[in-house]
Design an enzyme around this catalytic site. Structure first.
Site, PDB file in Angstrom:
ATOM      1  N   SER A 104       0.870  -1.183   0.000  1.00  0.00           N
ATOM      2  CA  SER A 104       0.000   0.000   0.000  1.00  0.00           C
ATOM      3  C   SER A 104       0.904   1.230   0.000  1.00  0.00           C
ATOM      4  CB  SER A 104      -0.902  -0.015   1.234  1.00  0.00           C
ATOM      5  OG  SER A 104      -1.714   1.147   1.263  1.00  0.00           O
ATOM      6  N   TRP A 143      -8.012   6.947  -1.008  1.00  0.00           N
ATOM      7  CA  TRP A 143      -7.819   5.565  -1.491  1.00  0.00           C
ATOM      8  C   TRP A 143      -6.820   4.830  -0.592  1.00  0.00           C
ATOM      9  CZ3 TRP A 143      -9.022   3.429  -6.686  1.00  0.00           C
ATOM     10  CH2 TRP A 143      -8.413   2.171  -6.909  1.00  0.00           C
ATOM     11  N   LYS A 170      -8.284   4.179   2.875  1.00  0.00           N
ATOM     12  CA  LYS A 170      -9.253   3.083   2.863  1.00  0.00           C
ATOM     13  C   LYS A 170      -8.542   1.727   2.759  1.00  0.00           C
ATOM     14  CE  LYS A 170     -13.006   5.844   0.881  1.00  0.00           C
ATOM     15  NZ  LYS A 170     -13.825   6.105  -0.314  1.00  0.00           N
ATOM     16  N   GLU A 171      -7.471   1.685   1.942  1.00  0.00           N
ATOM     17  CA  GLU A 171      -6.647   0.457   1.870  1.00  0.00           C
ATOM     18  C   GLU A 171      -6.101   0.098   3.250  1.00  0.00           C
ATOM     19  OE1 GLU A 171      -4.650   0.374  -2.612  1.00  0.00           O
ATOM     20  OE2 GLU A 171      -3.430   0.815  -0.852  1.00  0.00           O
ATOM     21  N   LEU A 172      -5.631   1.132   3.958  1.00  0.00           N
ATOM     22  CA  LEU A 172      -5.041   0.904   5.278  1.00  0.00           C
ATOM     23  C   LEU A 172      -6.060   0.316   6.239  1.00  0.00           C
ATOM     24  CD1 LEU A 172      -2.678   1.195   7.244  1.00  0.00           C
ATOM     25  CD2 LEU A 172      -3.431   3.553   7.692  1.00  0.00           C
TER      26      LEU A 172
END
Length: 1073
Positions: free
Chosen positions: A22, A86, A89-91
């Site tokens: 990420s 983005w 939200k990935e985290l």
């Protein structure tokens, strides 16, 4: 529990990707991330590639799936990471996977401070606040919590490194280590495999960045391939390319010339490594061209020819940095030739834990534990059959699977004589690779010379057509024999012996050099059908009815050198008869003929080439008359020849090393020709019950061991040797320690057990470590024993007239005085080494002070046994019967440093005749629950002298106090394993090393304060002797001998050690040494 569950789940699931990253693209995609991706590819680490996924406000389903299907997520936190919703939200998704699925999360702080990430401060915090200004409060809190959590995960901080490449290498190595946390389970059930893998990983030295070649060597069937496969399985993820090459044995006979053969090998090799069938190459540099920049793990299995190594791994420069090449082979010479010095030798263990053997057998025979106990009785036989060889255990175990108990017995009986085909196929490969001379040597060792001395085997083949020195070296290199580390002994595995016997039986009869079939041998001996091809006969006569050896049957076999006649099952019946004028072949080197039927060897017998003469249980009355050529004779065994009346003239046997005359009961005299045996090292003459005469001052320069136990008529012992190490003259008519052995500076052990005429000792060698005077008529141990500073074992069992023990050396580790029924007084303090054993079983006349002397020496004892009815007061935890509960209280609070000493009062529960042994079993059990599987230990108790209660005192070796148990009650149960005695009372003393020393010192002070120098109590007298300041009071012992004189009232001690040395002309020897 949740953490444990998620961790377990992560280990069991299948991951599509190894790593998901990420990151904020503009910060790192074309710089740091591209370098990281290249390093991961180099290390064989697959990483999810997000190229092609269109960025939007929501995370695409493909990206969410990629996160959830990755074993590790790496979060690269750069200064603009928080500018992307983005990324945030990935985290959140990554941290949810960490919580729910046990996903590993790693962090890289690329140009940002971890504190700013945790607290959302500094430039990183400004960027985050700007992003959140357009979001809801719920989203802001969720992202803030995620950043705080990820900021607390320790990771690599870019600002701490001055070399980005090194940081990336470290990250890749860390990822590999984490990926290897859950290795394949393919080899989990391989008993003992883990220890082999640890040794191999140490040899491979995976942190070393250069290229290494390492070998695994050992006998066929030992498990080399299994170890190599497991190693490949475990380490493959650490390398870009991995290949297990098992095509080498097939390449031996491919029809090519050497260059073509190597090209063919390289083509096959590269096809496997690169996973590209049909690879074609035109030169031998192809491996280097393809792999010089690749980190590879290559296993070359079952290499049997140097050209294979030259073709596939001729130079380390062919492979990229960090590569490892592992070679498995039976041929150690091949490794030496190729310069591979890092070799793991998988040896056949001399001893394997029974539990490991049982586990292996259960795995193959039952796939689990045996269904009932009755099968356990076969395990020892199977181990003997297989000689601990894993291949043998597997094949035999599989052959027994699904069979009932009676079928097991049938299989066992068959396997004792017939080698399984699967085992033979594996073992035969090494034999088939030998040339003709080496095969001949291998077969002769298998039949005649297993467990024989190397020098003896070399002498057997001296001046023959075989280069025995080179042959032995090759057989050892190829793991077909094992030569002891000191080079003295040759051994061959039992299954290899069976394979050799089978190879002999497959030979054409007219080419067979070694005859082993009993019926074939009978025909040869009765009908004179033998030929000059025959070099050896191994004849087991236990399976024949009768054979009469023809006069010229043996001589017709003119090249016969090795003759072995024996009974595998002895029933004492004569089955073999010889002609009075039977002729032996001239070149006989081994004459091994058990139960030889004639009174002497034939007049025509030629002994010039004879190396070993072995004629146990013979009917010989004498060997031959006159003098014979015996210059090659190294070993002679005439034991159990009851009718042998005289020994031959051995003046020419100047190379004789070992002689065994055990139970030659008609032998009266040792001939004077023995003086010529200056290379004799070992002499056995036990139970020569009529032996009376030994030549005076018989000096045998090399003699190190002599045993004449049971020579009951022997009154004088006059054998001298500067190298004497062990002397056993038990059960003889000697009246004192022989003067001839006293000057020996190397004498370690002396046994004069059961010598009823031995009443006193006047001298002892100071080099002694073991002294056995048991069952003698000795009345007093001389004071000079204190000068034996090396003595470790003193046996006085059954010395019924012994009344007192003097001061003993502090080196003493075991004192055995069982059955000394007149023993009353014991010197205090009773000197001994730490952790000594003191055995006073059956010493019922011990005075109270004598008992105290023993008991007060216990703080430094490991075990003591003496008569007694009550547990001494020193043991403050006590109980009647066989259960003892230790309850922590007061000063006796247990600690992790605590140790236990037990005292158990035992009483025989029936009449015990003769010498008898039993075990006192001590078990630690859970308080109130006798069904819990206990921790236990055994203490050996010799109870042959028990007629009443005894105290058995011993230190516990149990893993005693766990820190969590110091405040708990602990229960111990005591019992007799053979039910020969009852437990009357038991007690325990809790101590540490510190309290032990303090206790001992205070007890010692108390003894002297009480004035125990000469104390009378009832009918018992306790004498405390005065300790001498030096050994001169016992005589000068600088020449290795102490003279023990009685000090008579009004007379001075006479020192005559120098007179003894002058008499025996030993002064030059002493000066030399």
């Amino acid at each position: 529990m949740a953490s444990s569950s998620s961790s377990s789940s992560s280990l069991s699931r299948t991951w599509r990707y190894r790593v998901f990253t990420s990151f904020h693209g503009k910060d790192v995609r074309t710089t740091f991330l591209s370098h990281l991706r290249k390093q991961f590819e180099y290390n064989g680490i697959s990483m999810f590639d997000d190229q092609g996924i269109e960025r939007s406000q929501t995370i695409p389903l493909a990206l969410t799936r990629a996160i959830r299907e990755s074993r590790i997520s790496i979060v690269v936190l750069s200064k603009n990471f928080a500018s992307s919703s983005w990324c945030l939200k990935e985290l959140v998704e990554i941290l949810e996977c960490k919580k729910d699925m046990g996903q590993i999360v790693m962090t890289i702080f690329y140009g940002v401070d971890p504190s700013d990430v945790r607290k959302q401060t500094g430039d990183f915090g400004k960027v985050f606040k700007k992003t959140c200004s357009r979001k809801t409060e719920v989203e802001r809190r969720r992202w803030s919590k995620a950043l705080t959590e990820v900021g607390n995960i320790a990771g690599e901080h870019f600002l701490n490194w001055d070399n980005e490449a090194k940081m990336i290498e470290t990250i890749a190595k860390d990822v590999l280590n984490k990926l290897n946390v859950s290795p394949s389970r393919d080899f989990d059930d391989m008993v003992g495999l883990e220890a082999h893998l640890r040794e191999m990983e140490s040899l491979l030295d995976l942190d070393y960045e250069g290229v290494k070649m390492v070998a695994i060597s050992g006998p066929a069937g030992i498990g080399k391939t299994t170890i190599a496969k497991a190693l490949c399985n475990r380490l493959s993820s650490s390398f870009q390319l991995t290949c297990f090459v098992d095509i080498l044995r097939e390449s031996d006979h491919n029809g090519f010339d050497e260059h073509g053969s190597k090209l063919h090998l390289q083509e096959q090799f590269l096809s496997k490594v690169l996973n590209h069938n049909g690879t074609r190459i035109c030169h031998l540099g192809a491996i280097k061209d393809n792999l010089c920049d690749q980190k590879v793990l290559i296993i070359l299995d079952d290499v049997n020819h140097l050209k294979q190594l030259e073709a596939l791994a001729n130079e380390t420069a062919w492979f990229g940095p960090g590569s490892r090449i592992v070679v498995t082979t039976e041929n150690k010479e091949l490794l030496q030739q190729h310069g591979i010095n890092n070799t793991y030798l998988v040896e056949l263990p001399s001893y394997v834990m029974p539990s490991n053997v049982n586990m292996l057998l259960c795995k193959y025979a039952f796939t689990q534990c045996p269904p009932n106990y009755c099968f356990n009785k076969f395990f020892q036989r199977i181990t003997a059959l297989c000689g601990n060889l894993p291949l043998g255990l597997r094949v035999v175990g599989l052959s027994l699977r699904g069979k009932e108990e009676d079928e097991w017995e049938d299989v066992m009986n068959r396997l004792e004589t017939i080698l399984d085909r699967d085992i033979e196929d594996v073992l035969r490969v090494g034999y088939d690779s030998l040339d003709e001379n080496e095969q001949t040597l291998f077969l002769h060792i298998a039949v005649f010379f297993d467990c024989k001395y190397t020098d003896l085997v070399k002498a057997m083949f001296a001046k023959g057509n075989l280069d025995v020195k080179r042959g032995l070296k090759i057989l050892a290199y190829r793991s077909l024999i094992e030569i002891s580390t000191d080079g003295i002994l040759i051994q061959m595995h039992r299954l290899l012996q069976q394979m050799a016997i089978k190879a002999i039986r497959k030979q054409e009869p007219w080419k067979r050099q070694i005859l082993m079939d009993a019926h074939e041998i009978c025909d040869v001996l009765e009908n004179e059908t033998g030929t000059s091809v025959v070099s050896g006969i191994s004849f087991d006569i236990s399976g024949i009815n009768e054979v009469i050896v023809s006069k010229r049957a043996l001589k017709r076999m003119s090249n016969l050198q090795f003759l072995k006649v024996y009974k595998r099952r002895d029933d004492w019946n004569d089955r073999m008869f010889t002609h009075e004028e039977m002729e032996f072949p001239r070149q006989l080197r081994l004459l091994h003929w058990e139960a030889y039927p004639s009174k002497c060897l034939p007049l025509t017998f030629i002994s010039e080439y004879l190396v070993e003469l072995h004629m146990r249980h013979s009917k010989l009355e004498y060997l031959w008359q006159g003098t014979r050529q015996l210059k090659n004779l190294k070993k002679m065994d005439l034991s159990w020849s009851y009718h042998l009346k005289e020994l031959p003239n051995l003046s020419n046997a100047t190379n004789l090393v070992e002689m065994n005359m055990l139970r030659c009961e008609s032998l009266v005299e040792i001939p004077s020709s023995f003086r010529h045996l200056q290379k004799l090292e070992i002499l056995w003459m036990d139970d020569c019950i009529n032996l009376q005469v030994i030549p005076s001052d018989l000096n045998l320069a090399s003699l190190g061991f002599i045993s004449m136990s049971g020579c009951s008529k022997l009154r004088n012992f006059s054998i001298i040797s500067a190298k004497l190490g062990m002397v056993n003259i038990s059960d003889t008519s000697l009246e004192d320690v022989p003067l001839s052995i006293s000057p020996s500076l190397h004498l370690i052990g002396l046994s004069i057990e059961n010598s009823r005429n031995l009443k006193e000792i006047t001298h002892l060698p100071t080099s002694l470590q073991i002294l056995d005077l048991s069952y003698s008529s000795i009345e007093k141990i001389p004071d000079c024993i204190i000068a034996l500073h090396r003595i470790e074992l003193l046996r006085l069992n059954g010395c019924r007239k012994l009344e007192s023990l003097p001061e003993l050396p502090s080196s003493l580790e075991i004192l055995m005085a069982a059955g000394c029924e007149s023993l009353e007084t014991v010197f205090f303090p009773l000197n001994h080494a730490r952790d000594a054993e003191l055995i006073f079983t059956g010493c019922f006349k011990l005075s109270e002070q004598g008992r105290r002397a023993i008991i007060q020496s216990l703080p430094f004892c490991k075990k003591a046994i003496l008569p007694g009815r009550e547990v001494p007061v020193e043991f403050d935890h006590r109980a009647k019967g066989n259960l003892l509960t230790i309850r922590p209280h007061g000063n006796n609070t247990l600690s992790a440093l605590s140790r236990l000493r037990f005292c158990v009062v035992v009483s025989p529960n029936h009449q015990i005749g003769g010498f008898c042994k039993d075990l006192l079993l001590c078990r630690r059990i859970e308080a109130g629950d006798l069904d819990v599987d206990p921790v236990k230990e055994n203490v050996r108790v010799d109870i042959g002298f028990y007629r009443a209660e005894h105290l058995v005192i011993f230190d516990s070796c149990l893993p005693f106090i766990d820190p969590s148990e110091v405040s708990r009650e602990i229960v111990f149960e005591f019992s007799s394993t053979c039910h020969n005695f009852d437990i009357i009372e038991c007690g325990a003393q809790v101590w540490t090393d510190k309290t032990l020393e303090g206790s001992y010192e205070s007890e010692l002070d108390q003894v002297f304060e009480d004035g125990y120098g000469s104390l009378t109590n009832g009918s018992y007298e306790f004498e405390l002797s005065e300790a001498f300041e030096d050994d001169t009071k016992y005589g000068d012992n600088t020449n290795g001998i102490v003279i023990c004189d009685e000090i008579l009232e009004g007379q001075e001690r006479t020192y005559f050690w120098s007179w003894l040395f002058l008499c025996f002309d030993c002064l030059p020897f002493c000066q030399k040494h």
